[in-house]
Design an enzyme around this catalytic site. Structure first.
Site, short mmCIF file in Angstrom:
data_model
loop_
_atom_site.label_atom_id
_atom_site.label_comp_id
_atom_site.label_asym_id
_atom_site.label_seq_id
_atom_site.Cartn_x
_atom_site.Cartn_y
_atom_site.Cartn_z
N ARG A 1 32.10 -27.64 -83.30
CA ARG A 1 31.11 -27.09 -82.35
C ARG A 1 31.55 -25.66 -82.04
NH1 ARG A 1 30.69 -27.54 -76.32
NH2 ARG A 1 28.49 -27.38 -75.74
N HIS B 1 28.97 -34.39 -71.25
CA HIS B 1 30.33 -33.86 -71.20
C HIS B 1 31.13 -34.70 -70.21
CE1 HIS B 1 29.05 -29.59 -72.74
NE2 HIS B 1 28.66 -30.59 -73.54
N TRP C 1 37.15 -30.83 -76.43
CA TRP C 1 37.35 -29.43 -76.03
C TRP C 1 38.85 -29.20 -75.86
CZ3 TRP C 1 33.92 -25.42 -75.40
CH2 TRP C 1 34.46 -24.25 -74.87
N GLU D 1 31.52 -32.89 -75.14
CA GLU D 1 32.79 -32.31 -74.70
C GLU D 1 33.55 -33.39 -73.95
OE1 GLU D 1 33.11 -28.81 -72.34
OE2 GLU D 1 31.74 -27.64 -73.61
N TYR E 1 34.37 -35.28 -68.14
CA TYR E 1 35.62 -34.81 -67.53
C TYR E 1 35.93 -35.69 -66.32
CZ TYR E 1 35.35 -30.85 -70.74
OH TYR E 1 35.29 -30.07 -71.87
N ASN F 1 24.81 -24.47 -73.48
CA ASN F 1 25.91 -25.25 -72.91
C ASN F 1 25.73 -25.48 -71.42
OD1 ASN F 1 28.80 -26.30 -73.17
ND2 ASN F 1 29.05 -24.76 -71.56
N GLU F 2 25.89 -26.74 -70.99
CA GLU F 2 25.91 -27.11 -69.56
C GLU F 2 24.93 -26.26 -68.75
OE1 GLU F 2 30.02 -26.94 -68.33
OE2 GLU F 2 30.64 -28.41 -69.82
#
Length: 448
Positions: free
Chosen positions: A78, A224, A282, A253, A226, A155-156
């Site tokens: 990516r 994503h 990531w 991610e 986290y 992205n995001e």
């Protein structure tokens, strides 16, 4: 009367056309597509993404990263790009060079625009419209590359502002339609709001309407993971909500730690593998701002893996043991549909009932991909191949055969659909292995 019949006939034809358009296969004749909630290649083979992000926009000179990422077993990279709104724009020539690097290194390239990160909360972030403007400027670099390139629109694209976030579905659908109207036939990847983590469930709750708004029905959703995903139950619940709905999803991610909490990377990797979903970690190298621990290698040096790099590449459910090269480059894997019969035409048969040959088709630091070809010496209705593993070698999974290991002995039997061979006819099976040093070339025994 005739006029009314013509009008009625026209209505019927319109309805039939609409039904045909809706029921056509979800993947295009070329390039990647979505079929039954799965990412597939142009032939309809599942492709499960296993890769990492590379921060090209900030380290444009680190082009050796593509070969290094491939050498560790990844099938996808990516690539971070900039639309010029926050950082220097990666222009059409630069993007063309990236596409060439990906193809030269047999990687699928997911290209993403990073300037949208945290829109509505991050002051410098730009809306998805600006990302679409950029894609139109670099379209020449990606047009015709639908079988090598996925387009991650932005992205995001939203932060945590609840008011702004409510525009995610409408803005994302509008971005998809603009790209389709401009001739983008690629699989499109759309990120979740909430800095990609969708803790408000906005992407999950609106995914169906966004997917249906794509006239090609060729959009995959990216979550994503986290700090929001610190608990295995949270990981499982989110992933399974998409699988149960028949909607395509990948973990675009994730990391092993983060400033907002400690994500459960073991659960993320185990359950994406269980569900056949893609993941992208990531990131390769060059992190700053207090998250340097997310570097997978130190200073872009492939020989200096960090603990995170060791985990994602060589740990359980890691890239080295689960990635299968994209079919467009000649790879295949356990998700490929079985062939109804062996594909090779009969040749002069070998002596005996059957013989087997062994080839290493890919190799990286601690892993390799092997292929065994079985050729019948006489008509057979089943076969078994055995060999002895070299020191430090193991087999993790295989396709087109049932493979078992006892000590250092590997036994592979046909998968049923490829067991019956005419004299001189061949079939093959593949597997992923691990090693601690050089890869051996064993002697094989074939019985029928």
């Amino acid at each position: 009367m005739i006029k009314r019949l013509l009008i009625a006939l026209g209505s019927v034809l319109t309805l039939v056309a609409a039904l045909l358009a809706y029921t056509l296969p979800a993947h295009a004749d070329t390039g990647f597509g979505i079929s039954d909630g799965r990412l597939v290649d142009a032939s309809g083979n599942d492709f499960v993404i296993r890769g990492v992000s590379h921060p090209h926009a900030w380290y444009t000179h680190q082009t050796g990263a593509f070969a290094d990422i491939k050498s560790l077993g990844a099938n996808t990279v990516r690539v971070v790009l900039s639309s010029g709104d926050q950082w220097q724009e990666n222009d059409v020539d630069d993007v063309a060079d990236i596409v060439a690097e990906c193809k030269a290194n047999r990687l699928i390239c997911m290209l993403e625009v990073h300037d949208t990160t945290g829109y509505g909360e991050a002051a410098a972030a730009v809306p998805l419209d600006r990302a679409v403007d950029y894609w139109l400027r670099v379209q020449d670099a990606v047009e015709g590359e639908e079988d090598h390139i996925l387009v991650n629109i932005g992205n995001e694209p939203y932060g945590n502002d609840a008011t702004v976030n409510q525009g995610w579905a409408g803005d994302t659908s509008a971005a998809i339609r603009r790209l389709r109207d401009a001739g983008f036939d690629h699989t499109l990847v759309v990120d979740a709001p909430n800095w990609g983590q969708d803790w408000q469930g906005i992407m999950r709750d609106n995914a169906r309407s966004v997917f249906d708004s794509d006239p090609h029905r060729n959009t995959i959703f990216s979550i994503h993971m986290y700090g929001v995903y610190a608990q295995e139950s949270t990981v499982v619940s989110y992933l399974e909500s998409f699988v149960d709905a028949g909607l395509p999803l990948l973990v675009g991610e994730f990391g092993h730690d983060h400033s907002d909490g400690n994500p459960d990377e073991d659960a993320i990797m185990a359950h994406t593998e269980r569900l056949g979903l893609g993941y992208i970690g990531w990131s390769w190298s060059g992190n700053g701002g207090g998250v340097e621990y997310l570097d997978m290698v130190e200073d872009f040096d492939v020989n200096r893996l960090t603990p995170w790099g060791e985990r994602i590449f060589h740990g359980p459910d890691g890239i080295a043991s689960t990635a299968v090269e994209a079919p467009v480059y000649g790879g295949g894997g356990p998700t490929d549909p079985p062939t109804e019969e062996p594909t090779e035409e009969p040749t002069d048969p070998p002596a005996g009932d059957c013989e087997a040959s062994y080839a290493v088709t890919g190799q990286w630091n601690n892993g390799f991909q092997g292929e065994v070809t079985v050729t019948a010496g006489a008509p057979i209705t089943g076969w078994t191949v055995t060999w002895t593993l070299g020191s430090g070698e193991s087999v993790s999974h295989a396709w087109n055969a049932s493979v078992n290991t006892s000590g250092s002995t590997v036994t592979a039997t046909d998968a049923g659909y490829n067991g019956t061979l005419a004299a001189g006819q061949s079939t093959s099976f593949g597997f992923i292995g691990t090693h601690n040093g050089s890869v051996s070339t064993p002697a094989l025994s074939c019985t029928a």
